[in-house]
Motif scaffolding. Sequence first.
Motif, PDB file in Angstrom:
ATOM      1  N   TRP A   1     117.586  -1.610 -46.111  1.00 11.65           N
ATOM      2  CA  TRP A   1     117.693  -2.983 -45.594  1.00 11.65           C
ATOM      3  C   TRP A   1     118.951  -3.018 -44.751  1.00 11.65           C
ATOM      4  O   TRP A   1     120.012  -2.570 -45.185  1.00 11.65           O
TER       5      TRP A   1
ATOM      6  N   ILE B   1     124.658  -9.903 -43.797  1.00 12.89           N
ATOM      7  CA  ILE B   1     124.365 -10.413 -45.139  1.00 12.89           C
ATOM      8  C   ILE B   1     124.712 -11.899 -45.147  1.00 12.89           C
ATOM      9  O   ILE B   1     125.862 -12.311 -45.283  1.00 12.89           O
TER      10      ILE B   1
ATOM     11  N   LEU C   1     118.052 -11.249 -47.912  1.00 13.04           N
ATOM     12  CA  LEU C   1     118.236  -9.972 -48.605  1.00 13.04           C
ATOM     13  C   LEU C   1     117.701 -10.003 -50.030  1.00 13.04           C
ATOM     14  O   LEU C   1     117.212  -8.979 -50.540  1.00 13.04           O
TER      15      LEU C   1
ATOM     16  N   VAL D   1     121.480  -0.803 -48.852  1.00 18.44           N
ATOM     17  CA  VAL D   1     121.829  -2.025 -48.122  1.00 18.44           C
ATOM     18  C   VAL D   1     122.998  -1.738 -47.191  1.00 18.44           C
ATOM     19  O   VAL D   1     124.038  -1.238 -47.620  1.00 18.44           O
TER      20      VAL D   1
ATOM     21  N   PHE E   1     119.975  -0.941 -56.294  1.00 17.97           N
ATOM     22  CA  PHE E   1     120.421  -1.017 -54.906  1.00 17.97           C
ATOM     23  C   PHE E   1     121.853  -0.520 -54.790  1.00 17.97           C
ATOM     24  O   PHE E   1     122.611  -0.486 -55.757  1.00 17.97           O
TER      25      PHE E   1
ATOM     26  N   TYR F   1     125.167  -0.885 -51.946  1.00 21.53           N
ATOM     27  CA  TYR F   1     125.715  -1.439 -50.708  1.00 21.53           C
ATOM     28  C   TYR F   1     126.627  -0.395 -50.072  1.00 21.53           C
ATOM     29  O   TYR F   1     127.605   0.043 -50.668  1.00 21.53           O
TER      30      TYR F   1
END
Length: 355
Positions: free
Chosen positions: A189, A193, A199, A215, A237, A239
């Motif tokens: 993705w 943000i 998201l 992410v 996930f 980041y």
Amino acid sequence: MKLLFVSTPVGPLGSGLGGGVELSLYNIAKEVMRRGHDLQIVAPAGSTWDDLPIMQISGSLQIIAQSLERETPIAMPSNPVLANMWDYVRQVESEYDLIVNFAYDWLPFYLTPFLKIPVAHFVSMASLSDALDLIIVQTSKQFPGTIGFYTSAQAATFPELTFPIYYLSSGIDLSLYQFCGKPKQQFAWLGRISPEKGLEDALAVAKSTNIPLKVMGKIQDESYWQKIQQVYSNAPFEYLGFLSTKEMQQVVRQCQALIMTPRWVEAFGNVAIEALACGVPVISYSRGGPASIIKHGETGFLVEPDSVTGLIEATKRLDRINRQTCRDTAQKVFSLEALGERFEKWFVDILNFQV
């Protein structure tokens, strides 16, 4: 041609605060210079693109339009970089053939009749403000052909535009994106943000499928980011931050798919063509720009807007997508050469019309 590009005032170029318009400006700039045109870019101080000719202008950054209500009055902070950039434009305009505005802001449209040379306005977002709608429509009537959009879906959100309208799409330097035919079991993705990017829906897909989600992007709304992290604390996930193109594509190309979850009408979606350039199919809500980029069933899947179930179901059909077809589509439609041809024709048409 001697061209003067005026950037978005919401952040320095290279910061990521400008979203997709930063990448568009960069690629258009590189291509018009390659074609032999003279170029100067006006942008907020702190811009980091050392390989392009940038006049850095200091001042307070503009509030992004996405964070405001449709009826919010037009406003600028004290010592606004937006006004300072256009004051500079007014001082040097006689040195150029054409001004190209990349800012989705009221002031450049208002100033257009008072400038001595033509202004091309590349509108980078769909309709978000009643005041902006009105002045964009007025400008299209007073100066026909000077308004450009990414896509027809984006332009359709503005009422009563005067033709001709230019749909310019986007493009990227394909040499910067490496094809990957055998991905890992992970999704990507990519984007700013903030709430309108949705998201949390991609996190819901990761949680449901138990497939890791990578992410990437600038955190523009910290409170939103903290909230969805708490809600999806048990989703797989990671980041990775706001990455350079080189770093980003190294991650994206190894993913099974890019997931796009816009809660608003995306003007385009540069991240989609970046994924395709790596051979990565795109799963997106069928809303705005992505619907004009993705060939359903060939380079990805378009699903009903806001349907997380639709996203999840699409992930189960990824084996039907030929990743080489994704790369081939990017090369054919979204190359810098194709981008340059579209913008060069637009610029020439404006100058010929003015004569």
